[in-house]
Design an enzyme around this catalytic site. Structure first.
Site, PDB file in Angstrom:
ATOM      1  N   LYS A  79       0.867  -1.184   0.000  1.00  0.00           N
ATOM      2  CA  LYS A  79       0.000   0.000   0.000  1.00  0.00           C
ATOM      3  C   LYS A  79       0.896   1.225   0.000  1.00  0.00           C
ATOM      4  O   LYS A  79       1.985   1.205   0.591  1.00  0.00           O
ATOM      5  CB  LYS A  79      -0.881   0.019   1.260  1.00  0.00           C
ATOM      6  CG  LYS A  79      -2.161   0.779   1.085  1.00  0.00           C
ATOM      7  CD  LYS A  79      -3.255  -0.085   0.495  1.00  0.00           C
ATOM      8  CE  LYS A  79      -4.507   0.698   0.220  1.00  0.00           C
ATOM      9  NZ  LYS A  79      -5.597  -0.168  -0.253  1.00  0.00           N
ATOM     10  N   GLY A 179     -26.237   0.336   3.577  1.00  0.00           N
ATOM     11  CA  GLY A 179     -25.515   1.050   2.513  1.00  0.00           C
ATOM     12  C   GLY A 179     -26.004   0.604   1.147  1.00  0.00           C
ATOM     13  O   GLY A 179     -26.107  -0.593   0.875  1.00  0.00           O
ATOM     14  N   GLY A 181     -24.651   1.815  -1.899  1.00  0.00           N
ATOM     15  CA  GLY A 181     -23.702   2.383  -2.854  1.00  0.00           C
ATOM     16  C   GLY A 181     -23.435   1.448  -4.011  1.00  0.00           C
ATOM     17  O   GLY A 181     -24.280   0.632  -4.403  1.00  0.00           O
ATOM     18  N   VAL A 183     -21.363  -1.239  -4.615  1.00  0.00           N
ATOM     19  CA  VAL A 183     -21.389  -2.709  -4.493  1.00  0.00           C
ATOM     20  C   VAL A 183     -22.823  -3.191  -4.280  1.00  0.00           C
ATOM     21  O   VAL A 183     -23.273  -4.149  -4.921  1.00  0.00           O
ATOM     22  CB  VAL A 183     -20.484  -3.194  -3.329  1.00  0.00           C
ATOM     23  CG1 VAL A 183     -20.602  -4.698  -3.154  1.00  0.00           C
ATOM     24  CG2 VAL A 183     -19.029  -2.809  -3.583  1.00  0.00           C
ATOM     25  N   TYR A 185     -25.601  -1.963  -5.149  1.00  0.00           N
ATOM     26  CA  TYR A 185     -26.439  -1.843  -6.353  1.00  0.00           C
ATOM     27  C   TYR A 185     -26.306  -3.102  -7.221  1.00  0.00           C
ATOM     28  O   TYR A 185     -27.299  -3.662  -7.681  1.00  0.00           O
ATOM     29  CB  TYR A 185     -26.022  -0.590  -7.132  1.00  0.00           C
ATOM     30  CG  TYR A 185     -27.020  -0.187  -8.187  1.00  0.00           C
ATOM     31  CD1 TYR A 185     -28.253   0.346  -7.833  1.00  0.00           C
ATOM     32  CD2 TYR A 185     -26.722  -0.329  -9.540  1.00  0.00           C
ATOM     33  CE1 TYR A 185     -29.172   0.733  -8.789  1.00  0.00           C
ATOM     34  CE2 TYR A 185     -27.640   0.052 -10.509  1.00  0.00           C
ATOM     35  CZ  TYR A 185     -28.862   0.581 -10.122  1.00  0.00           C
ATOM     36  OH  TYR A 185     -29.775   0.947 -11.089  1.00  0.00           O
TER      37      TYR A 185
END
Ligand code: NAD
Length: 355
Positions: A79, A179, A181, A183, A185
């Site tokens: 990362k 949620g 958002g 994903v 959907y």
């Protein structure tokens, strides 16, 4: 700066990339290279201090190691974090300079998108290094990871339902979805097609309206989603939602969803087990997006949606195996997931040493 005691234990390499001329202050953390190149997005954030940025880079790169390992990918965890305001105009040359640092690592680190870094930023990074994946819209790109993440979560949920109720589909299964958002959907397509009954929430009215219009689902206020009697509670918004404040409110048999870092602490995973709630470890069930991008890497044959999605569907078997071992060994599922991931890394390290 002074590192905290043992802070870097277990980390392969941590690189500080500074160039005041272009305002660059970045850290690249390569947690593990045992399975392959350390891969993980680049995050831009207004960290209050270098220490804070380092802590985030270390934590996130370690998480990537476990996610790649459990998903069966030949990638390690890495990362990068850049200490800058993601909302402020980008300083010219800063991202290109960051790309030079990535390039110097010769492919041991592969970067991608993360919070605060978008496709345009990645293009700038790519102008100075080829070790970049996931630029949406470019030819050969794996595109938006959300459909793949949703496909993996769906298979993981099915494995949980099979384990908890001995049911082969989600027909009649009641899911409380936190949620609505990206994903969620895509996930809703699969849930509705399978006959699940979904009750959902979002803090954003537009997201609620979009989902209700398309799927006709029932919705509740975000404050009461924890209290909804259901078969699956599915976090798909924030981390840390399974906490001492919420765990007593859950009226579910399963916790399975897309969100990262769902458990506030490891103790909540133990508590879920005590309560007889089946928990699908977050980094195992939500690895679909990472699997998808893995197939974009030319080293893995270049992007093929069908190969990627076939691999993503194995998340069902991965979760099923974790749940069976958890029962057999009487240990919480998040411990078992860590063991499986660590065993694979250890075996790879031993083989490379022998070779
Ligand atoms: P997103 O930002 O598109 O959606 C998150 C939604 O949650 C938003 O609509 C937001 O309004 C809503 N939200 C925020 N706080 C809320 C609250 N308190 N109660 C209810 N709703 C709330 O994110 P996404 O891409 O759909 O990802 C969802 C989760 O899955 C995140 O935790 C993300 O880190 C994780 N994840 C996503 C992917 C991916 O491929 N997108 C991969 C792995 C993990």
């Amino acid at each position: 700066m002074v590192f905290k005691k043992n802070q870097l234990e277990g980390f392969e390499q941590v690189i500080f990339c500074n160039d005041p001329k272009v305002g660059l202050e970045a850290i690249i953390s390569l947690h593990s290279l045992a399975l392959g190149p350390a891969t993980g997005g680049c995050r831009m954030w207004n960290y209050g201090s270098t220490e804070e940025a380092l802590t985030d880079a270390l934590r996130l790169s370690q998480g990537m190691t476990y996610k790649a390992s459990i998903a069966g990918l030949n990638w390690g965890g890495g990362k990068a974090v850049i200490r800058a305001d993601p909302k402020a105009p980008k300083i010219p040359g800063m991202l290109e300079r960051f790309g030079e640092f990535v390039n110097r690592l010769g492919g041991y680190y592969i970067t991608a998108k993360d919070v605060g870094v978008g496709a345009d930023d990645l293009r700038k990074i790519k102008s100075t290094t080829k070790h970049v994946l996931g630029i949406e819209g470019e030819s050969g790109s794996s595109g938006d990871p959300s459909p793949a993440t949703a496909w993996g979560v769906y298979h993981g949920m099915r494995a949980c339902v099979q384990h908890a109720f001995n049911a082969r589909t989600l027909k009649g299964i009641k899911i409380a979805l936190q949620g609505l958002g990206s994903v969620s959907y895509y996930l809703l397509e699969h849930l509705i097609a399978d006959g699940a009954q979904v009750i959902a929430c979002d803090i954003d009215r537009q997201m609620v309206d979009r989902a209700v219009k398309k799927f006709g689902i029932e919705t509740v206020s975000p404050h009461v989603i924890y209290d909804v009697p259901c078969d699956i509670f599915s976090p798909a918004a924030l981390g840390g939602v399974i906490s001492p404040q919420t765990i007593g409110r859950l009226k579910t048999k399963i916790v399975a969803g897309a969100a990262n870092n769902q458990l506030a602490t490891s103790e909540e995973g133990v508590e879920l087990m005590r309560k007889g709630i089946v928990y699908a470890p977050d980094y195992a069930i939500n690895a679909g997006g990472l699997i998808n991008i893995y197939y974009e890497d030319q080293a893995n044959g270049g992007y093929s949606r069908s190969r990627a999605f076939e691999h993503v569907s194995t998340i069902g078997n991965i979760i099923s195996n974790i749940l069976k071992r958890s029962e057999a060994e009487n240990l919480p599922t998040h411990f078992i997931a860590d063991r499986i991931a660590e065993d694979r890394i250890l075996k790879a390290s031993l083989t490379s040493r022998e070779g």
